[in-house]
Design a protein around this motif. Structure first.
Motif, short mmCIF file in Angstrom:
data_model
loop_
_atom_site.label_atom_id
_atom_site.label_comp_id
_atom_site.label_asym_id
_atom_site.label_seq_id
_atom_site.Cartn_x
_atom_site.Cartn_y
_atom_site.Cartn_z
N TYR A 246 1.05 -2.53 0.33
CA TYR A 246 -0.30 -2.31 -0.18
C TYR A 246 -1.37 -2.16 0.90
CZ TYR A 246 1.66 -2.65 -4.77
OH TYR A 246 2.40 -2.39 -5.89
N PRO A 247 -1.24 -2.82 2.06
CA PRO A 247 -2.22 -2.52 3.12
C PRO A 247 -2.18 -1.08 3.60
CG PRO A 247 -1.14 -4.61 3.56
CD PRO A 247 -0.38 -3.96 2.43
N LEU A 248 -1.07 -0.37 3.33
CA LEU A 248 -0.94 1.03 3.73
C LEU A 248 -1.59 1.99 2.73
CD1 LEU A 248 2.84 0.92 4.75
CD2 LEU A 248 0.87 0.90 6.30
N CYS A 249 -1.97 1.48 1.56
CA CYS A 249 -2.49 2.33 0.49
C CYS A 249 -3.99 2.60 0.66
CB CYS A 249 -2.26 1.68 -0.87
SG CYS A 249 -0.53 1.47 -1.31
N GLU A 250 -4.37 3.83 0.37
CA GLU A 250 -5.80 4.16 0.34
C GLU A 250 -6.37 3.88 -1.04
OE1 GLU A 250 -6.54 8.11 1.66
OE2 GLU A 250 -5.56 7.82 3.61
N LYS A 251 -5.57 4.19 -2.08
CA LYS A 251 -6.05 3.98 -3.45
C LYS A 251 -4.88 3.50 -4.33
CE LYS A 251 -7.67 8.17 -4.08
NZ LYS A 251 -8.30 9.30 -4.80
N VAL A 252 -5.19 2.59 -5.24
CA VAL A 252 -4.22 2.09 -6.21
C VAL A 252 -4.88 2.10 -7.58
CG1 VAL A 252 -2.82 0.10 -6.93
CG2 VAL A 252 -3.12 0.61 -4.49
N TYR A 253 -4.12 2.50 -8.61
CA TYR A 253 -4.67 2.52 -9.97
C TYR A 253 -4.00 1.43 -10.81
CZ TYR A 253 -6.75 4.26 -14.27
OH TYR A 253 -7.48 4.37 -15.42
#
Length: 343
Positions: free
Chosen positions: A199-206
Motif C-alpha cells: 500500500y505505500p507503493l499505491c498512488e490511489k486506492v478505492y
C-alpha cells in the motif's frame, strides 16, 4: 478502447471438497474477459485432477502443478504467469459473487486506482467496511487505510481487512515494484506483511462498499492450525510489524491497533492449547500456557495496553495472564471454547 483482461489467481491445496464451488463461481462471472490460473501447490487429494478436467472444458483456465511451498509463494507463482492487466486472488475453499469482477473492474477503470478494496460475506453476513466509500490518495493511504488494517481500535470493530482477497490490483503494481508475497512459513500471516509493502507503493486506492466474496470457514482446517511454535511465529510477526510501522512513520494509532490485534492472536494460541488438551494432555497444555504468559514480550504487551480498552471479561482474562494465574487462564479459555468454536 481495448477490453481489460483480469487474471484470477487461485492457489489450490487439498480442497477437493470445495474446489468445484469455487471454480464454478469464476466461470459464471458476468465479466467474461478473464483468465483463471489454478495453481496446485502439491495437493495430495484429487484437487489436481479436478483442475485438469476444468482446463479441458474452458480455454480461459490454465492449470499449473508445483511442489508445496505455501499460499504466499503460490500466489507469486501465479503473478509471474498472469497475462491480465488486473489481478485478483481467490482462495480455493471460497467463492465469488457472479458480478464480482465486473463491479471491481468498473471502479478500477473509472477511478484509475492501483487497488480496489471491496467487502465480503462471512457466514452469509456482509462484513461491512467502516471507512467511507471513495478514492484515497497520498497520505490518506497510510494515515487512514493502513492504520485501520492494523486491527480494531480497542473494542470498536472498525478494522479494514488486510487479506489479499476481495481486492483487485493493477498488475503493474507488482511488476514495476517487484512486489511479492512473503512465505507464511517465515511470516505467519503473509497478507498482513504484504500489506505494509504494497500500500505505500499505491498512488490511489478505492474503497468499495459492495460484498463480492464469500469467505468460508473450513472446519477441517482446524486439524492444521495447531503448531507447537505458533506463538513464536505470531510474536515474530508482531515485532516485524512494529518495525514497519516505525519505518513507514505511521500514526501512533497504528501501533495501538496492532496491539489490539495481537492480544487477540495470543489468546487464540491459548485457545488452541486448550482445544487440543485431549490430544496433547492437560499437563502439556498447562505447561505451554505458562510459557505463553511468561514471555517478556507478551507480558509487556498486556501491561502496556490501556485497561479501559478491555470489557469486563477481557479485563479478568488479561489480569489472569498478567499475574500468571495459569489454571484460571485455562478454565476461562475452556469456557470460551465451549461457547464458541475457534475461528
Amino acid at each position: 478502447m481495448k477490453e481489460q483482461k483480469v487474471t484470477i489467481v487461485v492457489p489450490v491445496y487439498n480442497v477437493e471438497k470445495y474446489l468445484k464451488r469455487c471454480v464454478d463461481s469464476l466461470l459464471g462471472q458476468s465479466y467474461q474477459n478473464i483468465e483463471i490460473l489454478l495453481v496446485d501447490d502439491g495437493s495430495k487429494d484429487s484437487s489436481l485432477s479436478i483442475c485438469k478436467k476444468y482446463e479441458l472444458q474452458d480455454s480461459r483456465i490454465r492449470v499449473f502443478h508445483k511442489e508445496n511451498e505455501g499460499l504466499g509463494l503460490t500466489r507469486n507463482y501465479g503473478i509471474e504467469r498472469a497475462t491480465g492487466e488486473y489481478i485478483t486472488f481467490v482462495d480455493s475453499d471460497d467463492y465469488l459473487t457472479l458480478d464480482a469482477i465486473a463491479v471491481m473492474l468498473e471502479r478500477a477503470i473509472a477511478t484509475d486506482v492501483d487497488v480496489v478494496i471491496a467487502s465480503h460475506y462471512y457466514k452469509n453476513e456482509e462484513q461491512r467496511v467502516t471507512v467511507s466509500e471513495r478514492i484515497y490518495s497520498g497520505n490518506e493511504i497510510k494515515e487512514t487505510l493502513m492504520v485501520h488494517m492494523m486491527g480494531n481500535k480497542g473494542n470498536k470493530l472498525d478494522a479494514l481487512s488486510y487479506t489479499a482477497c476481495w481486492k483487485l490490483y493493477k498488475k503493474e503494481l507488482f511488476i514495476k515494484n517487484n512486489l511479492v508475497f512473503p512465505s507464511e512459513r517465515k511470516l505467519i500471516w503473509e497478507d498482513l506483511a504484504f500489506s505494509v509493502e504494497a500500500y505505500p507503493l499505491c498512488e490511489k486506492v478505492y474503497i468499495l462498499h459492495k460484498p463480492v466474496y464469500y469467505y468460508c470457514f473450513n472446519e477441517e482446517s482446524l486439524t492444521h492450525t495447531y503448531k507447537p511454535n505458533k506463538l513464536e511465529l505470531v510474536m515474530e510477526l508482531y515485532h516485524y510489524m512494529g518495525v514497519k510501522i516505525q519505518d513507514l512513520n505511521l500514526p501512533g494509532e497504528a501501533q495501538y491497533r496492532l496491539d489490539t490485534n495481537f492480544i487477540g492472536h495470543i489468546r487464540t494460541c491459548i485457545k488452541l492449547e486448550v482445544f487440543y488438551t485431549d490430544k496433547n494432555g492437560f499437563g502439556t497444555a498447562i505447561q505451554n500456557i505458562r510459557k505463553i504468559c511468561s514471555r517478556k514480550d507478551v507480558q509487556r504487551l498486556i501491561r502496556s495496553y490501556p485497561k479501559t480498552s478491555f470489557n469486563k471479561s477481557q479485563y479478568v482474562y488479561n489480569f489472569a495472564m498478567e499475574h500468571m494465574l495459569v489454571y484460571m487462564v485455562y478454565f476461562l479459555t475452556w469456557l470460551q471454547n465451549k461457547k464458541k468454536r475457534i475461528e
